[in-house]
Each structure stands twice: as C-alpha cells, then as structure tokens.
Scaffold this active site. Structure first.
Site, PDB file in Angstrom:
ATOM      1  N   GLU A 154       0.832  -1.317  -0.082  1.00 27.35           N
ATOM      2  CA  GLU A 154       0.084  -0.019   0.028  1.00 27.35           C
ATOM      3  C   GLU A 154       0.771   1.129   0.059  1.00 27.35           C
ATOM      4  O   GLU A 154       0.552   2.257  -0.582  1.00 27.35           O
ATOM      5  CB  GLU A 154      -0.947   0.131   1.143  1.00 27.35           C
ATOM      6  CG  GLU A 154      -2.076  -1.118   1.057  1.00 27.35           C
ATOM      7  CD  GLU A 154      -3.028  -0.753  -0.149  1.00 27.35           C
ATOM      8  OE1 GLU A 154      -3.209   0.366  -0.712  1.00 27.35           O
ATOM      9  OE2 GLU A 154      -3.624  -1.632  -0.680  1.00 27.35           O
ATOM     10  N   CYS A 210     -15.596   1.183 -14.947  1.00 28.36           N
ATOM     11  CA  CYS A 210     -15.920   2.467 -15.033  1.00 28.36           C
ATOM     12  C   CYS A 210     -14.647   3.570 -14.893  1.00 28.36           C
ATOM     13  O   CYS A 210     -14.272   4.082 -14.104  1.00 28.36           O
ATOM     14  CB  CYS A 210     -16.650   2.594 -13.748  1.00 28.36           C
ATOM     15  SG  CYS A 210     -17.602   4.064 -13.541  1.00 28.36           S
ATOM     16  N   CYS A 267     -20.995   1.576 -20.806  1.00 22.20           N
ATOM     17  CA  CYS A 267     -22.267   1.694 -19.848  1.00 22.20           C
ATOM     18  C   CYS A 267     -23.449   0.678 -20.225  1.00 22.20           C
ATOM     19  O   CYS A 267     -23.978  -0.005 -19.401  1.00 22.20           O
ATOM     20  CB  CYS A 267     -22.733   2.906 -19.707  1.00 22.20           C
ATOM     21  SG  CYS A 267     -21.535   4.021 -18.971  1.00 22.20           S
ATOM     22  N   CYS A 297     -22.969  -2.456 -18.741  1.00 21.62           N
ATOM     23  CA  CYS A 297     -22.194  -2.639 -17.396  1.00 21.62           C
ATOM     24  C   CYS A 297     -23.328  -3.477 -16.402  1.00 21.62           C
ATOM     25  O   CYS A 297     -24.551  -3.123 -16.696  1.00 21.62           O
ATOM     26  CB  CYS A 297     -22.182  -1.157 -16.962  1.00 21.62           C
ATOM     27  SG  CYS A 297     -21.792  -1.054 -15.307  1.00 21.62           S
ATOM     28  N   CYS A 322     -27.518   2.724 -12.171  1.00 19.43           N
ATOM     29  CA  CYS A 322     -26.439   3.952 -12.177  1.00 19.43           C
ATOM     30  C   CYS A 322     -27.205   5.378 -12.774  1.00 19.43           C
ATOM     31  O   CYS A 322     -27.645   5.638 -13.690  1.00 19.43           O
ATOM     32  CB  CYS A 322     -25.391   3.630 -13.378  1.00 19.43           C
ATOM     33  SG  CYS A 322     -24.095   5.067 -13.469  1.00 19.43           S
TER      34      CYS A 322
HETATM   35  S1  SF4 Z   1     -23.239   2.384 -15.933  1.00 19.26           S
HETATM   36 FE1  SF4 Z   1     -22.336   3.862 -14.379  1.00 19.26          FE
HETATM   37  S2  SF4 Z   1     -21.231   2.280 -13.122  1.00 19.26           S
HETATM   38 FE2  SF4 Z   1     -21.352   1.339 -15.053  1.00 19.26          FE
HETATM   39  S3  SF4 Z   1     -19.662   2.029 -16.510  1.00 19.26           S
HETATM   40 FE3  SF4 Z   1     -21.460   3.302 -16.719  1.00 19.26          FE
HETATM   41  S4  SF4 Z   1     -20.952   5.204 -15.283  1.00 19.26           S
HETATM   42 FE4  SF4 Z   1     -19.846   3.295 -14.476  1.00 19.26          FE
END
Ligand code: SF4
Length: 351
Positions: free
Chosen positions: A32, A187, A194, A197, A203
């Site tokens: 870390e 992300c 998206c 996702c 989201c």
């Molecule tokens: S939907 Fe939202 S969480 Fe998913 S990649 Fe796109 S911005 Fe990121």
C-alpha cells in the site's frame, strides 16, 4: 445486492496481484505504501524487491535509512520510504514487533492515511472500513450522481458514509478490492461501456446522461517553477572524484544525495550564465577551475512543482584548496551506492 454483484464480478475479472495472495499485514502495508502515487506495473517490481530484501518488519527496521532510500530509488516521493522505515522501527522497538490490528492504531503509523489504514484493516484483519481512492470516488459519484468535488474532507466523509451502508461486513477486503478494480478496469475516466455494465439499471449518471461530468474535480492547483543550477565538480586523485552533498530537511528529496546546487528565484540570463557559475565555483573552492562546460538543461515534473535544472561540468586538476563543509568528494565508482533523486539519476545516465 450491490456488494454481492460487485464481488461476483471481482471473482471472475479481478486482477491477480502478488499482495492479494497474503493476509500478512506487513506485506499488505508494504504494497500500500509503494502503490501510493505509483502505477501498479511499476509498483509490482519494487514490492517484490522489498519483500525479498526485507522479508520481515524486523529486517526493514534493522536496515539503515540510506539502504532503504537506495532500495526506493526511482519511485519518487521519498518521504514514503523514510516514513516506512520509521514506522517499521516503531513496530519493532515500541510494539515488540506486533503489527497494529485496529483501524485507529494502524492510522497512527507514520505515513499511513485514512485510505491506507482502511486497506490494511480490511485486507489483513477483515475489518469493515471502506477504501476510497480515485477509482472508488469515480464509481460512487456516477452510481449516485454525486456532484460534491472530490479530494476534500467533506467529500471523503460523504462517500465514506455511503460506502459504510454498502460494504459487505463479512468480506470487506474483497468488497474493497472489487470496488477499486471495477472503478479502474470498467468504470474508466472516459469511454466506459455503460450499456453492458452490471450497474446500467441502477447507475444514476448513466440514466441521466451525465457520466462524463462526474466525478467533479477540485480546482487545479497552480504549478510553480523552481530553477536549480547543478555543479558537477570533478578531478582525479588518482581515481576520478566527484563532489556530492546531502539534501537537508524541510524540502523535496530530503536525505538524498545530489551535486552541489544553487537555486535562484528566476532563470539566470544565458549571457551571464557561465560568468555567474564560474564566480560561484571560485567562491566555493577558493580558486578557478581548469575548465567548465555547460551540460544539459533538464525539466523535472513534480506534483506541484516544475524543476528546471541546468547542469555544468567543472574540472579541476587536483583537489581545490577549500570547499564548503556540506560538500563531500567521493570516488566516482561509489556514486552508485548513494540514494539519489530521479533528476540526478537522469543526468548521470545522460553523460
Ligand atoms: S453504467 Fe455507471 S457504473 Fe457502469 S460503467 Fe457506466 S458510469 Fe460506470
């Protein structure tokens, strides 16, 4: 549930990293500290080197600060190495070698901030403290459409509260790793997919078409310029000699070695440069050098500073008649054993 979803994703796609195969708090702490302000690809080789060279916290505590700085050379932000060494000594000599095992006692270690304390507490001891790095800020800001500028105490508290509700109390380490990997691998700052996702239904930033506006960054810090004039002073006696000095406290590169230096508020006019440098050498050494040659001018970028460094080579036939106390002549072949800044390393490599 959010935690299950992201941990399942992590089990399939998470990164394999050497410090993830252990729950040894010493190794996790090493990783870390090394990874603060360092990319994973670069940090990995330093981590492996440290684990090999200092396999236990006792080994690290028993090393000299100069040895630790030398092992750290090239990573930058040398205060991390000094703090690591001081904290290792504290653990060995004040805590009888027992690594602190509560969030507060880990946070009390030198060089450990909230992020690092939460990482060690959750990865090594299974304690439910959320880690918040740039990737986590981005993911949470988008999921919940948060406009608070990140990087402030206010933002940290706000994001921490949200994460306290989301964290998997049984698997906090995996939850934190999953969040960081998802933020960095999926992300991403730009161009994330998206539509496919796993959080596309939840989201808020995606639903409202504001993904590229989040997270909100704090206003940029102004970068200042500093002007360094380095004197590479040499002679042979009979082996080649070079003059070095150690940097003092309260400034960058504390404790590292470098060449004799003059810093100015503004750049010295090029028409006056050689005369000014010759005059400086005469004041230091009490005599004229046999020869001086202008070397390279290097620009070195730090977070809030740009260093403009002009080098000059100064040749004497023999040891000069005097020299400021803080300067030390050493054999050129010893140079490789001294901890030096990346800037000096660049200069020496260019010779
Ligand atoms: S939907 Fe939202 S969480 Fe998913 S990649 Fe796109 S911005 Fe990121």
């Amino acid at each position: 549930m959010f935690a299950d979803k992201i941990i399942n994703w992590y089990s399939e796609f998470g990164r394999q990293l050497p410090w993830r195969d252990t729950d040894n708090p010493y190794y996790i702490w090493l990783s870390e500290i090394i990874l603060q302000q360092t990319r994973i690809e670069q940090g990995r080789s330093y981590y492996e080197h440290f684990v090999k060279q200092y396999p236990t916290v006792q080994d690290l505590a028993n090393a000299t600060e100069e040895q630790v700085l030398k092992s750290w050379q090239g990573l930058g932000y040398y205060s991390r190495a000094r703090n690591l060494h001081a904290a290792a000594r504290h653990i060995v000599y004040d805590l009888q070698g027992r690594f602190p095992d509560t969030y507060e006692s880990i946070l009390a270690l030198k060089g450990v901030g909230r992020y690092t304390a939460a990482a060690i507490a959750s990865f090594a001891f299974g304690l439910p403290y959320p880690v918040i790095d740039g990737n986590v800020y981005r993911l949470i800001a988008r999921l919940y459409q948060v406009y608070t500028p990140i990087g402030t105490n206010k933002a940290y508290r706000e994001f921490e509260q949200r994460l306290m509700h989301l964290i998997d109390k049984e698997r906090p380490g995996q939850f934190n790793q999953a969040l960081m990997d998802f933020g960095s691998m999926y992300c991403k700052p730009t161009g994330c997919d998206c539509t496919n996702c796993i959080f596309s239904q939840d989201c808020l930033a995606y639903r409202n078409g504001v993904v590229d506006m989040l997270p909100v960054r704090p206003s940029a810090v102004k970068v200042k310029e500093r002007y360094f004039y380095y004197f590479d002073i040499r002679w042979s006696s009979p082996n080649p000699i070079i003059v070095v000095q150690q940097r003092g406290q309260g400034d960058i590169w504390q404790g590292l070695y470098e060449l004799p230096l003059c810093e100015t508020d503004r750049p010295v006019e090029s028409s006056e440069l050689m005369d000014w440098m010759r005059e400086t050498v005469r004041n230091w050494m009490g005599e004229e050098p046999q020869r001086m040659e202008l070397g390279p001018c290097l620009t070195h970028q730090l977070t809030h500073r740009t260093i403009k460094a002009q080098f000059v080579q100064v040749f004497f036939n023999d040891r000069p008649i005097k020299m400021p106390k803080k300067m030390q002549p050493i054999e050129w072949s010893e140079m490789k054993y001294l901890p030096i800044s990346r800037l000096i390393d660049r200069y020496l490599s260019e010779l």
